[in-house]
Design a protein around this motif. Structure first.
Motif, short mmCIF file in Angstrom:
data_model
loop_
_atom_site.label_atom_id
_atom_site.label_comp_id
_atom_site.label_asym_id
_atom_site.label_seq_id
_atom_site.Cartn_x
_atom_site.Cartn_y
_atom_site.Cartn_z
N GLY A 197 0.80 -1.22 0.00
CA GLY A 197 0.00 0.00 0.00
C GLY A 197 0.83 1.27 0.00
N THR A 198 0.15 2.37 0.25
CA THR A 198 0.77 3.69 0.20
C THR A 198 0.93 4.27 1.59
N ALA A 199 1.67 5.38 1.67
CA ALA A 199 1.87 6.06 2.95
C ALA A 199 0.54 6.56 3.52
N ALA A 200 -0.39 6.92 2.64
CA ALA A 200 -1.69 7.42 3.09
C ALA A 200 -2.49 6.33 3.81
N ASP A 201 -2.24 5.07 3.45
CA ASP A 201 -2.96 3.96 4.08
C ASP A 201 -2.23 3.40 5.29
N ALA A 202 -0.98 3.81 5.51
CA ALA A 202 -0.18 3.25 6.59
C ALA A 202 -0.68 3.70 7.95
N PRO A 203 -0.67 2.82 8.94
CA PRO A 203 -1.08 3.22 10.28
C PRO A 203 0.03 3.96 11.02
N GLY A 204 -0.34 5.01 11.74
CA GLY A 204 0.63 5.74 12.54
C GLY A 204 1.79 6.27 11.71
N ALA A 205 3.00 6.05 12.21
CA ALA A 205 4.19 6.56 11.54
C ALA A 205 4.91 5.47 10.73
N GLU A 206 4.24 4.36 10.49
CA GLU A 206 4.88 3.26 9.76
C GLU A 206 5.04 3.60 8.28
N THR A 207 6.09 3.04 7.70
CA THR A 207 6.37 3.24 6.28
C THR A 207 6.18 1.92 5.55
N PRO A 208 5.30 1.88 4.55
CA PRO A 208 5.06 0.61 3.86
C PRO A 208 6.27 0.16 3.05
N PRO A 209 6.64 -1.11 3.11
CA PRO A 209 7.72 -1.63 2.27
C PRO A 209 7.32 -1.60 0.79
N LYS A 210 8.30 -1.80 -0.06
CA LYS A 210 8.02 -1.86 -1.49
C LYS A 210 7.27 -3.15 -1.82
N ALA A 211 6.42 -3.06 -2.83
CA ALA A 211 5.67 -4.24 -3.27
C ALA A 211 6.64 -5.32 -3.73
N ARG A 212 6.22 -6.55 -3.57
CA ARG A 212 7.09 -7.66 -3.97
C ARG A 212 6.27 -8.78 -4.60
N THR A 213 6.95 -9.63 -5.33
CA THR A 213 6.33 -10.85 -5.87
C THR A 213 7.16 -12.04 -5.40
N ALA A 214 6.54 -13.21 -5.38
CA ALA A 214 7.24 -14.41 -4.96
C ALA A 214 6.57 -15.62 -5.58
N CYS A 215 7.36 -16.68 -5.75
CA CYS A 215 6.84 -17.92 -6.30
C CYS A 215 6.98 -19.00 -5.23
N ALA A 216 5.88 -19.50 -4.75
CA ALA A 216 5.88 -20.51 -3.70
C ALA A 216 5.75 -21.90 -4.31
#
Length: 218
Positions: free
Chosen positions: A105-124
């Motif tokens: 998500g974005t900084a606008a959606d982040a709770p409190g002073a938390e900073t959202p990490p960058k989006a990622r993809t993964a293959c399980a």
């Protein structure tokens, strides 16, 4: 217009405005939504990640955002193609591969002073009957759940909170105290708009009765 009748109509108008304002206030939740990828489109998942058992080659996504409901939910950003996400993960006999897109998500959606990490993809790479929750735990831990098994955090984000209620103030969504419970506004009890609407109906009936009596006594 006489004084009593004018007073009734003014009170009625005030209650109607009050009820309309209560209904217009947007209320949402800050949470991780779960998505399925079908072709080039995301669709909101119809079951939770602990129940979903994706097939080999499936693409699924998670998005952290503030949403009013499933119809308003924000889907993961970026391209999401199985061939790209699992390009460097070879197939294994007796296993399935599931591609995951995780959008913090974005900084606008982040709770409190938390900073959202960058989006990622993964293959399980999983057993054939594995769930999406197992796929997520394999590639994006640590996960955090609440006592009702609601997914609260992926890869430790966010550090705190879980599906907290968010209310609109001046056209923007801001954090509220908690999710509504039965009997509260926004929960299973009657809303402010409903009470105001009921009061308006009562006042309309009183006004009509007063006018009928006035004509009869004239």
């Amino acid at each position: 217009m006489t004084g009593p009748r004018r007073g009734v109509l003014l009170l009625l108008a005030a209650l109607l405005c009050w009820g309309g304002a209560g209904q217009a206030q947007a209320v949402g939740y800050r949470y991780w939504s779960f998505w399925d990828r079908a072709g080039d489109r995301w669709t909101y998942a119809t079951e939770g990640p602990s129940l979903a058992r994706p097939a080999d080659g499936a693409v699924q996504g998670f998005r952290f955002a503030v949403s009013e409901d499933s119809a308003d939910a924000t889907y993961p950003r970026g391209t999401a193609r199985f061939a790209e996400i699992c390009a460097h993960t070879p197939a294994r006999a007796g296993h399935k591969r599931v591609a995951l897109v995780i959008d913090f998500g974005t900084a606008a959606d982040a709770p409190g002073a938390e900073t959202p990490p960058k989006a990622r993809t993964a293959c399980a790479v999983l057993a054939p009957d594995a769930t999406t929750a197992e796929a997520l735990a394999a590639v994006a831990g640590p996960l955090r759940y609440d006592s009702n098994a609601l997914l609260c955090a992926i890869a430790g984000y966010p550090e705190k909170g879980c599906g907290e209620q968010v209310a609109a103030t001046d056209g923007k969504l801001t954090s509220a105290a908690k999710r509504p419970t039965a009997g509260e506004d926004g929960g299973n009890g009657p809303s402010l708009g409903l009470w105001a609407g009921g009061a308006a109906v009562v006042l309309l009936g009183a006004a009509a009765l007063w006018q009928a009596r006035r004509r009869r006594d004239a």
